[in-house]
Design a protein around this motif. Sequence first.
Motif, short mmCIF file in Angstrom:
data_model
loop_
_atom_site.label_atom_id
_atom_site.label_comp_id
_atom_site.label_asym_id
_atom_site.label_seq_id
_atom_site.Cartn_x
_atom_site.Cartn_y
_atom_site.Cartn_z
N UNK A 1 0.84 -1.19 0.00
CA UNK A 1 0.00 0.00 0.00
C UNK A 1 0.88 1.25 0.00
N UNK A 2 0.39 2.32 -0.64
CA UNK A 2 1.17 3.55 -0.77
C UNK A 2 0.30 4.74 -0.38
N UNK A 3 0.89 5.66 0.38
CA UNK A 3 0.15 6.76 0.98
C UNK A 3 1.03 8.01 0.99
N UNK A 4 0.40 9.18 1.11
CA UNK A 4 1.15 10.40 1.41
C UNK A 4 0.47 11.04 2.61
N UNK A 5 1.29 11.55 3.49
CA UNK A 5 0.83 12.09 4.77
C UNK A 5 1.36 13.51 4.90
N UNK A 6 0.46 14.41 5.33
CA UNK A 6 0.91 15.78 5.61
C UNK A 6 0.88 15.99 7.12
N UNK A 7 1.99 16.45 7.67
CA UNK A 7 2.01 16.87 9.07
C UNK A 7 1.81 18.38 9.08
N UNK A 8 0.81 18.83 9.80
CA UNK A 8 0.58 20.27 9.88
C UNK A 8 1.77 20.91 10.62
N UNK A 9 1.97 22.22 10.45
CA UNK A 9 3.08 22.88 11.16
C UNK A 9 3.01 22.55 12.67
N UNK A 10 4.12 22.06 13.20
CA UNK A 10 4.20 21.77 14.63
C UNK A 10 3.45 20.53 15.08
N UNK A 11 2.83 19.82 14.15
CA UNK A 11 1.97 18.69 14.55
C UNK A 11 2.76 17.49 15.05
N UNK B 1 3.94 4.39 16.09
CA UNK B 1 4.96 5.39 15.72
C UNK B 1 4.39 6.77 15.98
N UNK B 2 5.21 7.63 16.57
CA UNK B 2 4.81 9.03 16.75
C UNK B 2 5.69 9.90 15.87
N UNK B 3 5.03 10.66 15.00
CA UNK B 3 5.75 11.56 14.08
C UNK B 3 5.57 12.98 14.57
N UNK B 4 6.64 13.76 14.52
CA UNK B 4 6.52 15.18 14.87
C UNK B 4 7.15 16.01 13.77
N UNK B 5 6.38 16.94 13.25
CA UNK B 5 6.90 17.86 12.24
C UNK B 5 8.05 18.66 12.85
N UNK B 6 9.19 18.71 12.15
CA UNK B 6 10.35 19.44 12.66
C UNK B 6 10.15 20.95 12.60
N UNK B 7 9.17 21.38 11.81
CA UNK B 7 8.95 22.82 11.66
C UNK B 7 7.65 23.24 12.34
N UNK B 8 7.69 24.39 13.00
CA UNK B 8 6.49 24.95 13.63
C UNK B 8 5.72 25.85 12.67
N UNK B 9 6.31 26.11 11.50
CA UNK B 9 5.67 27.08 10.58
C UNK B 9 5.30 26.49 9.22
N UNK B 10 5.93 25.37 8.83
CA UNK B 10 5.67 24.79 7.51
C UNK B 10 5.14 23.37 7.66
N UNK B 11 4.28 22.94 6.74
CA UNK B 11 3.88 21.53 6.77
C UNK B 11 5.05 20.63 6.35
N UNK B 12 4.98 19.36 6.73
CA UNK B 12 5.93 18.36 6.24
C UNK B 12 5.14 17.30 5.49
N UNK B 13 5.75 16.75 4.44
CA UNK B 13 5.05 15.77 3.60
C UNK B 13 5.88 14.49 3.54
N UNK B 14 5.22 13.38 3.83
CA UNK B 14 5.91 12.09 3.82
C UNK B 14 5.20 11.12 2.89
N UNK B 15 5.98 10.31 2.22
CA UNK B 15 5.48 9.17 1.45
C UNK B 15 5.59 7.94 2.34
N UNK B 16 4.53 7.13 2.36
CA UNK B 16 4.52 5.93 3.19
C UNK B 16 4.25 4.71 2.31
N UNK B 17 4.87 3.61 2.65
CA UNK B 17 4.55 2.33 2.01
C UNK B 17 4.35 1.31 3.11
#
Length: 346
Positions: free
Chosen positions: A258-268, A314-330
Amino acid sequence: MEALGRLEDLPQDYRDELTAQNLVPLWPSLRALLPPGKPARRTQATAWAYQAIRPLLMRAGELTPIEKAERRVLVLANPGHGLDKMQASAAMYLGMQLLMPGEWAPSHRHTPNAVRMVVEGEGAWTTVDGEKCPMSRGDLILTPTGLWHEHGHDGTEPVVWLDVLDLPLVYYTETSYVVGGDRQAVQPGRGDRAYARGGVAPRPVFGRSGRAYPMLRYPWADARAALVSLAEDRPDQEAVQIEYINPETGSPAENILGFYALMLRPGQTLRLPARSPALVFHTIEGGATLLTDDGQAFHLAAADTACVPGYTGVTLTNASATEPAFLFLADESPLHRKLGVYEERG
Ligand code: 1HN
């Protein structure tokens, strides 16, 4: 559960007699084969920094011409399985592939399913089943089982992509093989155009698309836009995630992984619950920290890749407080669902 008899408890002559007849007693191994409550997993949480891979991949470009490699790949091997097994998890293979300007990786087709996630560079393309798919950063391109595919490069800079295959599973089932072929004739028709808008799909008056895999390229620009508008539309929803699907069937894009893309909101900070499949993460934009339930932590900068075993939250934390982060997951969800072993444990 009770301790069972050991191999050493059996007389040597009896053990020798069993061996001579190709027989093995089950009970000394039963607890290892069926551990109580949770499976044993060789897959170790592992991360690969692109910064470390890149110079070694570029050196492979100097050391080994494409004609001597066919596919110039450094495999991201999970040490828990042993590097020689060249697998990231039980069912997933990961590799970073380099194509230099002007090079051509010849046409072939094989039983394992593959996808490529483009990491850097412009001007390369993959022709899959006669459809020429341009490669740009973040694009996902499918090469499902049995479809012809070849890679070429008309640009001026190196192009690198992440290959994800179900090769370990297909190899394990003794069904892995390849057939070589000629350069493909490019045919008209592009799935990324035909299926560019979710909710509306081509509906020929007579028949269907006739292709098992109608969409082969998923442009990052579209996947990213879908995530951004999902985040805006559903501020109440914690996880902003899309799945790459077959637009004709709504099923996962391929059969096994399975393939996914995930957005972490700023600071999420987002917790992904423990589930049976192993998970692969690749950072498309931004950075994140990844913390497993058993306390292993990794920082993923852009273009880094990580693998986490199944049954692990798994706990993911966006490294940025101001920009979203985008990850590809498989992950191995489609496989687990087909096998009937898929589980969520929270
Ligand atoms: C393959 O065919 C490709 O076509 C990449 O680019 C990686 C790894 C194992 C087996 C086949 C490709 C592969 C592969």
